[in-house]
Design a protein around this motif. Structure first.
Motif, PDB file in Angstrom:
ATOM      1  N   TYR A 166      -8.725   2.761  -4.366  1.00 15.50           N
ATOM      2  CA  TYR A 166      -7.819   1.715  -5.116  1.00 15.50           C
ATOM      3  C   TYR A 166      -8.140   2.049  -6.477  1.00 15.50           C
TER       4      TYR A 166
ATOM      5  N   THR B  29      -7.624  -4.329  -6.073  1.00 17.38           N
ATOM      6  CA  THR B  29      -9.189  -4.279  -6.475  1.00 17.38           C
ATOM      7  C   THR B  29      -9.998  -5.509  -6.624  1.00 17.38           C
TER       8      THR B  29
ATOM      9  N   HIS C   1       0.816  -1.280   0.068  1.00  9.73           N
ATOM     10  CA  HIS C   1       0.085   0.040  -0.151  1.00  9.73           C
ATOM     11  C   HIS C   1       0.869   1.227  -0.096  1.00  9.73           C
TER      12      HIS C   1
ATOM     13  N   LEU D 293      -2.394  -2.491  -7.314  1.00  9.93           N
ATOM     14  CA  LEU D 293      -3.807  -1.889  -7.273  1.00  9.93           C
ATOM     15  C   LEU D 293      -4.650  -2.800  -8.003  1.00  9.93           C
TER      16      LEU D 293
END
Length: 437
Positions: free
Chosen positions: A216, A199, A146, A195
């Protein structure tokens, strides 16, 4: 009376100390990984290609070395490495073997100063990966992912708002600071795969940060736009390969068949409606000769194979490709991870590197598909590994020390080891609970 007032020294309340310790325990892996990525890849000035191999250190080079030394000092002082030999996983042994090959090849490199620095940096990356595997909690890799995705998205925004002068040879390719578009594309390709993975797995239970789905998607769109704007073809192909692996590993059974049908339909529509734009993107205005040689890469690789034949087992020494190719072709590096390792470390380095990547991938494949938190790790590790390996066909980052791909390879190794160990512990605990008393 409050705890603050009750403290005769006037210091912070004792109850604050566990909070601070917990914050340090959670976020030191993120800060260390991002510090090494920024130090290695983020360029704050333009520098001639021959300055690195000449061993000339400017203030920014010293700053890069200083950041690595700072991370090394933190790891040593915090965890006090033990000399006791412990049983480890095959991935760990291969990590040590790969680093040993790189460090050993630095001893006979024609560019000893640069090689010594790179060898020291890869040792720090190894120490960080082992510290993450041994001392960080199981959710640390998710926090690293992240943090890296946020860094990549903020970098794109910075590049748009504060445009730096572009390279004369790359006037129409997006980047930020003075990073080469190839390195910028490599960073963004990793972020796009991460990402996309978060998702696709949003509904699955896992540890680490849980951002709202719009966050996201927004970060993914920013990184995807930046990736396309870099016009780095290898990074785009790598990101596509990583996303395809994410889609393939996310679902099972008939859902995969349905996914393949939908994906084929979408790709067909995109190819029919945007063929000119796709062709223009990959052609990038280059001549037919440049396209036929992959921007003169095949010429470079042919010369590299001739050199490798002179020292097939151990190569010419770490970082030799930076100077040898610069002198003969004007290009620094092998522009292919296998070629880069073959010239630098010979077959010994290439085979060790392939064994490391293969073992990380095999271990990830063997992770459980039943436990959601383990499944998410499996999906992300395989997607990232596939994306970086595909991109390594066109750039040497994955086969060179102190790069974003090298750092992520070591992080993926630590991530896989941690998840496998946690899975085994949960399996043993479950068996013990079912045993009759």
């Amino acid at each position: 009376m409050s705890q603050q007032a009750a403290d005769p020294t006037g210091g912070a309340a004792p109850s604050d100390h566990p909070v601070r310790r917990r914050a340090v325990r959670q976020w030191w892996p993120v800060l260390c990984v991002l510090a090494l990525v920024v130090a290695s890849e983020y360029k704050f000035r333009l520098r001639a290609n021959d300055q690195a191999v000449a061993g000339n250190a400017d203030p920014f080079v010293l700053l890069e070395i200083g950041i690595y030394l700072l991370v090394a000092a933190f790891l040593f002082l915090r965890f006090r490495p033990s000399t006791r030999i412990r049983r480890a996983e095959p991935i760990t042994y291969l990590l040590y073997a790969y680093v040993l090959v790189l460090v050993g090849s630095a001893l006979y490199s024609p560019y000893l100063d640069l090689a010594a620095v790179r060898a020291g940096q890869v040792v720090v990356i190894l120490a960080l990966a082992r510290s993450i595997a041994r001392h960080a909690d199981a959710d640390a890799p998710h926090r690293i992912a992240h943090g890296f995705a946020a860094l990549a998205a903020l970098s794109v925004v910075f590049g748009v708002l504060v445009p730096f002068p572009r390279l004369r040879t790359q006037p129409d390719r997006f980047t930020w600071l003075y990073i080469h578009p190839v390195q910028a594309g490599e960073i963004l390709a990793i972020a796009v795969v991460l990402l996309t993975g978060y998702t696709l797995t949003y509904g699955l239970r896992r540890g680490g940060p849980h951002w709202p789905i719009p966050v996201y998607v927004l970060l993914l769109l920013i990184c995807l736009a930046g990736l396309v704007a870099t016009k780095t073809r290898g990074a785009v192909v790598g990101a596509v390969a990583g996303i395809l692996v994410l889609l393939w590993t996310r679902w099972r059974g008939s859902r995969k068949v349905e996914l393949c049908v939908v994906a084929a339909a979408v790709l067909t529509v995109v190819a029919l409606t945007s063929s000119d734009a796709i062709e223009s993107f990959f052609a990038r205005g280059e001549s037919a000769e440049a396209l036929s040689t992959l921007s003169f890469r095949t010429t470079l690789w042919g010369y590299a194979l001739e050199l490798a034949g002179q020292h097939p087992l151990y190569g010419f020494g770490l970082t030799a490709t930076r100077g040898v190719f610069l002198e003969s072709t004007g290009l620094g590096g092998g522009h292919n991870a296998v070629i880069n390792l073959l010239v630098d470390t010979g077959l010994v380095g290439v085979l060790t590197w392939l064994a490391l990547i293969g073992t990380v991938g095999y271990t990830a494949v063997k992770l459980s598909r039943v436990r959601p938190e383990v499944l998410v790790t499996r999906i992300l590790v395989l997607g990232l590994l596939a994306g970086m390996f595909t991109n390594s066909m066109f750039t040497q980052g994955l086969g060179a020390p102190a790069t974003v791909s090298c750092t992520w390879l070591f992080v993926l190794a630590a991530w896989t080891v941690t998840t496998r160990r946690r899975q085994d512990e949960q399996t043993v605990a479950g068996l013990e609970e079912r045993e009759p008393r």
